[in-house]
Design a protein around this motif. Structure first.
Motif, short mmCIF file in Angstrom:
data_model
loop_
_atom_site.label_atom_id
_atom_site.label_comp_id
_atom_site.label_asym_id
_atom_site.label_seq_id
_atom_site.Cartn_x
_atom_site.Cartn_y
_atom_site.Cartn_z
N VAL A 30 0.84 -1.20 0.00
CA VAL A 30 0.00 0.00 0.00
C VAL A 30 0.87 1.25 0.00
CG1 VAL A 30 -1.63 1.35 1.39
CG2 VAL A 30 -2.03 -1.06 1.02
N THR A 34 1.13 4.12 -2.86
CA THR A 34 0.91 5.53 -2.50
C THR A 34 2.07 6.41 -2.98
OG1 THR A 34 -0.37 4.88 -0.57
CG2 THR A 34 0.54 7.10 -0.56
N VAL A 41 -5.98 3.90 -0.28
CA VAL A 41 -6.88 3.85 0.86
C VAL A 41 -6.35 4.82 1.93
CG1 VAL A 41 -7.64 1.47 0.51
CG2 VAL A 41 -5.61 1.91 1.86
N SER A 42 -7.21 5.15 2.87
CA SER A 42 -6.76 5.99 3.98
C SER A 42 -5.91 5.14 4.94
CB SER A 42 -7.96 6.59 4.72
OG SER A 42 -8.64 5.57 5.42
N THR A 44 -6.45 4.55 8.09
CA THR A 44 -7.33 3.69 8.88
C THR A 44 -7.79 2.49 8.07
OG1 THR A 44 -8.12 5.67 10.02
CG2 THR A 44 -9.41 3.67 10.28
N GLN A 45 -8.19 2.72 6.83
CA GLN A 45 -8.61 1.61 5.98
C GLN A 45 -7.46 0.65 5.72
OE1 GLN A 45 -9.99 3.90 2.65
NE2 GLN A 45 -12.14 3.77 3.28
N GLY A 46 -6.27 1.20 5.49
CA GLY A 46 -5.10 0.36 5.26
C GLY A 46 -4.77 -0.52 6.46
N LEU A 48 -6.90 -1.45 8.81
CA LEU A 48 -7.97 -2.44 8.96
C LEU A 48 -7.79 -3.61 8.00
CD1 LEU A 48 -10.66 -3.22 10.29
CD2 LEU A 48 -11.81 -1.99 8.46
N VAL A 49 -7.49 -3.31 6.75
CA VAL A 49 -7.27 -4.38 5.77
C VAL A 49 -6.00 -5.18 6.13
CG1 VAL A 49 -6.82 -4.89 3.34
CG2 VAL A 49 -8.51 -3.17 3.95
#
Length: 91
Positions: A30, A34, A41-42, A44-46, A48-49
């Motif tokens: 990720v 970026t 993804v943000s 937080t999303q990163g 979580l995944v």
């Protein structure tokens, strides 16, 4: 006698380490995306995944590691039996 680390069996510890490695690998991918393009993804999303990837990796490692080790041992034993007959070299 099996040695345990922090009360964890070697099999569970190995699975947890595989899960940790899977989560870190996802975060590296990720971050690379970026840096090269745009944020996919943000944060937080990163994270979580990455946790989901880590849990899936640890779970599959826990289930499959023993089976793969047994399969590999059987395969190695079969190869040594098939090559040990006459002692002649094939080269």
């Amino acid at each position: 006698m099996q040695v345990t680390v922090a009360g964890l069996s070697p099999r569970l510890l190995s699975a947890l380490l595989w899960g940790f490695g899977g989560a870190l690998a996802f975060l590296v991918l990720v971050q690379g995306y970026t840096l090269a393009v745009d944020p996919l993804v943000s944060i937080t999303q990163g994270l979580l995944v990455a946790v989901l990837v880590g849990v899936a990796t640890a779970g599959s490692a826990y289930v499959l590691e023993h089976r793969i080790a047994v399969w590999s041992a059987r395969r190695a034993a079969g190869e040594t039996e098939s090559h040990g007959g006459d002692g002649k070299s094939k080269s």
